[in-house]
Design a protein around this motif. Structure first.
Motif, PDB file in Angstrom:
ATOM      1  N   GLN A 183       0.842  -1.199   0.000  1.00 38.39           N
ATOM      2  CA  GLN A 183       0.000   0.000   0.000  1.00 38.39           C
ATOM      3  C   GLN A 183       0.875   1.244   0.000  1.00 38.39           C
ATOM      4  N   PHE A 184       0.691   2.120  -1.006  1.00 36.78           N
ATOM      5  CA  PHE A 184       1.411   3.395  -1.079  1.00 36.78           C
ATOM      6  C   PHE A 184       0.562   4.480  -0.407  1.00 36.78           C
ATOM      7  N   PRO A 185       1.198   5.551   0.120  1.00 28.22           N
ATOM      8  CA  PRO A 185       0.433   6.604   0.813  1.00 28.22           C
ATOM      9  C   PRO A 185      -0.488   7.354  -0.148  1.00 28.22           C
ATOM     10  N   GLU A 186      -1.668   7.787   0.372  1.00 28.87           N
ATOM     11  CA  GLU A 186      -2.590   8.615  -0.410  1.00 28.87           C
ATOM     12  C   GLU A 186      -2.035  10.031  -0.523  1.00 28.87           C
ATOM     13  N   LYS A 187      -2.625  10.852  -1.425  1.00 32.04           N
ATOM     14  CA  LYS A 187      -2.114  12.217  -1.649  1.00 32.04           C
ATOM     15  C   LYS A 187      -2.155  13.082  -0.402  1.00 32.04           C
ATOM     16  N   ASN A 188      -3.224  12.900   0.432  1.00 32.45           N
ATOM     17  CA  ASN A 188      -3.394  13.780   1.608  1.00 32.45           C
ATOM     18  C   ASN A 188      -2.824  13.167   2.896  1.00 32.45           C
ATOM     19  N   ASP A 189      -2.110  12.023   2.801  1.00 27.81           N
ATOM     20  CA  ASP A 189      -1.510  11.421   4.000  1.00 27.81           C
ATOM     21  C   ASP A 189      -0.350  12.285   4.495  1.00 27.81           C
ATOM     22  N   GLU A 190      -0.160  12.260   5.839  1.00 25.90           N
ATOM     23  CA  GLU A 190       0.944  13.042   6.429  1.00 25.90           C
ATOM     24  C   GLU A 190       2.283  12.416   6.058  1.00 25.90           C
TER      25      GLU A 190
END
Length: 1269
Positions: A1086-1093
């Motif tokens: 799982q890669f981080p979403e655009k709005n993840d810190e």
């Protein structure tokens, strides 16, 4: 009445063309003056008014003419009334008007012609017919009416034979028109018939009309004349004149028709037709011209080259006509097939010199020359689709250029002044092509030609495009081995080299034929050729050819390099071996009653066996007599499936299997014709299965399967028969009515067994499938067969002896025998040789029953009926109390279970009516035996409810056994403890899991509602099913618990930190790299979403060991990326598009070749020439060098294109050169109403004069106030 006049561009141009030049100039925009105004059309000229009746003819004549030209519109539908007098009517039966034949005929005429007919009867009993429709349809209908409803008369008319053709007309049109017009039938004698008489049939009125019309045609022809004048052929041109002007003028002047034979036809006769006076006048004029020319004309002969004759003649002889028109001299040219070059000029002496000059001028106006050019260059000179030649011919359209195949020259023909220029242009093209073009020829065996061409021309097109050459491979019908290559000298040599290499490689190819059974061909090819496509992709150099299905051939041909062919052959042999292994078939005989158990509820059992053994299992149809179940697949899998199916049968019944050794040579005689013999043994021994080995196998083992006692019985019979066959076997046949067969066999085969035991012979009766239903076969030793035959014949003879007997049956039992439409009596008749049993009429108290039939059959039927009566007398009624909620379960699907108990125990079972739970309790006094009981008894709680009592009737011992069988069918419930959290997995998606278990174990499983949080699951069903269901449920619980543990192990999470700039590289193009890592290590990444810190956190989920491996794989990619460098280079933005290529094809190729990443600037970038190259240092340098080389190459093309653009005419430039046009004044007229009277011109912007649709219009103010409507 209003009118609208429309002025079109054509009418305006026509108007202007009629003006004088100075007037036209004024109209086209010159300075206005009084003269100009006069030149303008008047309003009445431009817009003529409609004619008015009241106006004087002088004033309206001109304006009326403009409108009288308009043809009035006519209706396409017409109506005509025809009258048939009484004396001429065909059908005079007045009583049936509207119903008889004439009404039917009218309907038929309407269908045929499409016209509408209405009949009416006049006072004089004449028939009036009104016909409506299109003119053609009405005329056809009229003809039909006259011929079919009116009595016919006939007459003849005599006219000269030569006038007949004018009555017929062109293609018979005149005759058809005449028949329609007069409603008659006209018969004209054939041309070979000398008769002058024309026969007419129809009505009296029609006959007169037709006769009159024919005589008119003949009279008209009498006035006409035909004259033939012989004039020498050489003087015909003077009579016709140039372009037929003279003859045309004569025809116009005289009104006669003059037919002069064309120059190509060698006839001297001129035919003149028309009125006698006209013909005479025309003949005089022709003779006058002839005499004059004959007297004054002289001739001169000149020599003109044969090749120049066509120039003197001109296209379609126009040049000769021009000379005749200009000089009045006729030029005679010898025919094309003549070798003569002499041209004769005939005319007035003073005109001959001028004509001679014209002839020589025309002859020398065209010249012929040739240009030397090798024949192989011809198509390059012509160019693609004739483009090169088109440039020359457009400039010089009169020059004809001819290429002759196989000749090394080009022929030019055209006007002398144009020839030199065209010749020099073609010579220049030839010189240029010879200097830069070359050709060569190579020899290749024709059998390799199509392989050189490739599929769809792929190979040859690639060579042509790569080397910029033209390759000509001869077609198959030429059988030539020469291949010609033409084009650039270097390209020709390279193409030659490549083609020779391909040819030598093909000579070293090997062709191998594989023997593959045709039944496997479709499977190897696959649906839409998908499977064979995979094989061809694996071995691209091998050509695989399958035979046509219609050929029924097993040979598959492989061709290609030796090693590749061998590899492909082995691969295909492996595929075939797998198919052969998977196509093994075994047949398993299973008793028909157990087929449903093998299928299972909803097909659960059979589906499970298919999935677990990976086999195909086919069962016979329900209505089929076959018991064979066919299994297809691998041999081991088929055996496993067979054993499982047999195990189900064995579990359901006491089935045993026994093998008997019988010499294989006796097998055919034991099986009998169409299996009749062995079938009789199987039926006699309780339906056992006897399986003989396949014919020719040489195996002696015969397998018997069935209940133990029946198997032993069949074994003894088979051995005994085999022994008989080995000693001496004899066969005899006899006949008996089919209805006697059951009686001869007896109940359970008792009668026939008695005969067999006493004689030792086997008696075989026909099956329902046999054609001959009367034939009985006796098999055994000669003595045994003779004795059995004798006993059977005596039995059959006694059956033919019909007797009548009586017996007494208590009337109370009569109903049992005749109930259900006499089913019991029908069964007795079937069993006892068709004996007829008659009971007394209903209502009579007689106990006498009559039996009629064969003596033995009557006795046996009588005995059986007495047994039934005894059973009925001994019958008891017994009650079985089972709660109503279980009744449906006991009955089974469609009452199958209860029917089985009824048959097994010979009892009758009656279920009570269902109780309505909402009905109030009965308060009325109970009736017993038809008498009301005075007191209402108190209801005992222990007394069973009426709806729970099942009533059984029959013998006491049988009823008791049936009660036990019923109670055994009552479902029982047990409880199983299952952890609550597993309940939803047991239920499955949309209840599929629990439904599958219920179908498989034939029980009902009740899972508690979620809100109860209970661990108890209830199972309800038959006692013998509950244990299996419980074990199955517990096994499922164990599986789910194991899955839970596995799920916990799989949910291990590992987080790694990776710079976000590397994320796209880890993901790869369309997710290719990350998908590979996920698949290889069986993890979820799982890669981080655009709005993840945490934008640098990547989460890996799966087994701990797998997550570690995936982490290492990602880290390896990151390490490689960190070693990469990024460099910016300057590339001219004008070459970016060419480097990127169509749909990015070019840039992808560079990135794949040099293992780098390229980033081009987006539109609107500060520096559009900067390109970024990323990758390993050594790869980046190589890629930059390659890009700079491409830039240098492409820039040369860019500069060349820009220099060409400078000389090209800019788009839309032509408009600037044109002079500016003055403002248009529109269309101007004089004496318009608004200029000659007080009326003003209409205001185009006024909403009153030109109101909009739907818009309200303000009413004009009036001194008399508003208008009232």
């Amino acid at each position: 009445m209003s009118s609208v006049a429309v002025l079109t561009q054509e009418s305006f141009n026509e108007h202007r063309n009629g003006l004088l030049p100075e007037q036209a100039g004024a109209a086209s925009g010159g300075p206005s003056s009084a003269g100009d105004e006069e030149a303008l059309p008047t309003y009445k000229d431009a817009f003529p008014p409609l004619p008015e009746k009241a106006s004087s003819p002088e004033g309206t004549q001109d304006s009326a003419n403009a409108w009288t030209k308009i043809k009035p519109l006519k209706s396409s539908v017409i109506t005509q009334v025809f009258h048939v007098p009484l004396e001429e009517r065909k059908y005079k039966d007045i009583s049936q008007f509207g119903e008889g034949d004439q009404a039917k005929i009218c309907v038929d005429i309407m269908h045929k012609t499409g016209a509408h007919l209405e009949l009416s009867m006049a006072k004089d009993q004449g028939l009036s017919i009104m016909v409506s429709g299109k003119l053609d349809a009405v005329m056809k209908a009229r003809k039909e009416i006259v011929s079919r409803l009116q009595t016919q008369a006939s007459a003849t008319v005599a006219i000269p034979k030569e006038h007949h053709r004018f009555v017929i007309g062109k293609n018979g049109e005149k005759l058809q028109e005449l028949e329609l017009k007069t409603a008659t039938k006209i018969q004209i004698p054939r041309p070979d018939d000398p008769s002058n008489y024309i026969k007419i049939s129809g009505t009296k009125e029609g006959l007169e009309k037709a006769k009159h019309e024919i005589l008119l045609i003949s009279a008209e022809q009498d006035k006409r004349a035909v004259e033939r004048v012989n004039i020498d052929k050489v003087y015909h041109p003077f009579i016709t004149g140039a372009f037929n002007k003279t003859v045309g003028e004569m025809m116009q002047e005289t009104g006669a028709r003059i037919n002069v034979p064309p120059p190509s036809v060698n006839k001297t006769e001129i035919v003149i037709t028309g009125e006698k006076e006209q013909v005479a006048l025309a003949v005089n004029l022709i003779k006058k011209i002839y005499e004059e020319k004959k007297k004054n004309a002289t001739t001169i002969a000149v020599e003109v080259k044969k090749s120049q004759h066509k120039y003197v003649i001109g296209p379609k002889g126009n040049t000769l006509q021009e000379i005749l028109e200009k000089t009045g001299v006729s030029v005679e040219i010898p025919p094309p097939d003549s070798s003569s070059e002499t041209v004769i000029l005939r005319g007035e002496p003073d005109r001959l010199g001028q004509a001679l000059t014209e002839v020589y001028a025309k002859a020398n106006s065209y010249t012929v020359s040739s240009v030397s050019a090798p024949s192989w260059l011809h198509r390059f000179i012509i160019g693609k689709k004739g483009q090169n030649l088109a440039k020359i011919t457009q400039q010089m359209p009169k020059v004809h250029i001819e290429f002759t195949e196989g000749e090394d020259r080009i022929t030019l023909e055209g006007p002398t002044k144009d020839m030199q220029l065209v010749q020099s242009q073609i010579e220049a093209i030839v010189t240029d092509l010879v200097s830069r073009m070359d050709y060569t020829e190579i020899s290749v065996d024709p059998k390799f030609h199509r392989h050189l061409i490739g599929k769809g021309g792929a190979n040859i097109n690639r060579i042509k495009d790569l080397h910029k050459v033209s390759v000509r491979i001869p077609p198959d019908n030429e059988k030539s081995n020469l291949i010609r290559i033409e084009g650039d000298p270097q390209g020709v040599q390279e193409a030659k080299k490549e083609l020779l290499e391909l040819a030598s490689r093909m000579e070293n190819e090997r062709t191998k034929d594989m023997i593959i059974e045709q039944r496997f061909h479709r499977a190897i090819i696959g649906q839409k050729g998908e499977k064979i496509k995979e094989v061809r992709e694996k071995f691209p150099e091998v050509i695989i050819n399958f035979p046509d299905p219609a050929q029924k051939s097993d040979i598959v041909q492989l061709r290609g390099p030796r090693t590749e062919v061998e590899k492909c052959s082995k691969f295909m042999q492996k595929i075939v071996a797998e198919m052969v292994e998977n196509s093994f078939t075994v047949s398993v005989p299973i008793f028909k009653q157990f087929h449903k158990n093998i299928i299972g509820k909803g097909g659960a059992n059979i589906k499970k066996i298919r999935e677990e053994t990976n086999t195909k299992i086919d069962l016979p149809a329900e209505n089929s007599n076959s018991e064979m179940i066919i299994i297809t697949g691998k041999k081991a899998n088929c055996e496993a499936a067979k054993n499982r199916i047999l195990a189900i049968q064995k579990e359901l019944a006491n089935i045993t299997e026994m093998e008997v050794s019988i010499p294989s040579k006796l097998h055919n005689s034991l099986i009998g014709s169409k299996g009749r013999f062995v079938r009789s043994i199987m039926e006699e021994c309780g339906g056992v299965h006897i399986h003989f080995p396949s014919e020719g196998s040489g195996i002696d083992t015969v397998t018997i399967r069935g209940p133990a006692e029946d198997v032993e019985k069949a074994r003894r019979q088979l051995l005994s028969l085999a022994e008989e066959k080995q000693t001496k076997s004899h066969t005899a046949e006899l006949r008996a009515k089919p209805e006697y067969h059951k009686f001869l066999i007896g109940k359970g085969g008792a009668n026939i067994r008695k005969v067999r035991d006493s004689t030792g012979a086997r008696i075989i009766f026909p099956t329902s499938d046999d054609k001959d239903q009367e034939l009985i076969t006796v098999v055994g030793t000669e003595e045994a067969v003779g004795q059995a035959q004798k006993e059977l014949e005596e039995l059959i003879k006694s059956l033919d002896n019909i007797v009548e007997d009586f017996m007494t049956v208590d009337p109370k039992h009569h109903r049992y025998f005749v109930a259900r439409r006499g089913q019991v009596l029908r069964d007795l008749a079937d069993e006892y040789g068709g004996v007829m049993v008659s009971f007394p009429r209903t209502g009579s108290q007689s106990d006498k029953v009559t039996l009629k039939g064969a003596k033995d059959c009557v006795e046996a039927a009588k005995k059986r009926m007495q047994e039934i009566v005894e059973d009925l007398d001994a019958q008891v009624t017994m009650e079985c109390v089972i709660a109503q909620k279980f009744h449906r379960s006991i009955m089974g699907p469609k009452g199958s279970r209860i029917q089985q108990i009824t048959r097994d125990h010979n009892v009758q079972i009656k279920f009570p009516d269902r109780e309505d739970p909402q009905a109030p309790p009965a308060e009325a006094p109970v009736q017993e035996n038809g008498e009301a009981v005075g007191e209402v008894k108190e209801i005992n709680p222990s007394t069973p409810k009426k709806c729970d009592v099942i009533v059984l009737s029959g013998r006491k011992e049988r009823c008791e056994a049936a009660v036990e069988a019923l109670k055994a069918l009552v479902p029982v419930s047990i409880e199983v403890e299952v952890p609550f959290e597993l309940h939803r997995y047991i239920i499955g998606q949309k209840g599929s899991g629990i439904r599958k278990m219920m179908d498989e174990y034939e029980v009902n499983i009740q899972v508690p509602a979620p809100e109860l949080q209970s661990d108890i699951i209830s199972i309800t069903g038959l006692v013998n099913h509950l244990d299996r269901a419980k074990d199955g449920l517990l096994d499922r619980v164990k599986e789910l618990q194991a899955e839970q543990e596995d799920r916990a192990l799989r949910s291990f999470k590992l987080t790694i930190t990776v710079d976000p700039k590397y994320h796209p590289k880890i993901i790869g193009r369309k997710g290719a790299i990350i998908t590979q890592i996920r698949t290889e290590h069986d993890v979820n990444i799982q890669f981080p979403e655009k709005n993840d810190e945490n934008q640098d956190q990547i989460t890996i989920t799966g087994y701990e060991q797998n997550t570690m491996s995936a982490r290492d794989a990602i880290q390896t990619i990151v390490d490689e990326l960190e070693e990469m460098i990024s460099e910016d280079i300057t590339l001219d933005s004008r070459v970016h598009a060419r480097i990127i290529g169509a749909r990015g094809k070019g840039i992808r190729k560079i990135m794949e070749e040099f293992k780098v990443d390229l980033r081009f600037p987006q539109s609107g970038a500060a520096d559009p020439n900067v390109v970024t190259v990323m990758g390993r240092p050594e790869f980046v340098d190589e890629a930059i060098d390659h890009l700079l080389n491409l830039e240098e190459e492409y820039m040369a093309d860019v500069v060349e294109n820009e220099s060409k653009q400078a000389y090209m005419k800019p788009r839309g430039g032509g408009a600037t050169a044109e002079e500016p046009r003055g403002p248009s004044k529109g269309f101007v007229v004089r004496e318009a109403p608004w200029t000659t009277s007080s009326e003003k011109a209409p205001d185009m912007s006024s909403s009153e004069d030109f109101p909009s649709f739907g818009a309200p219009v303000a009413a004009k103010a009036s001194p008399w106030g508003p208008k009232r409507f």
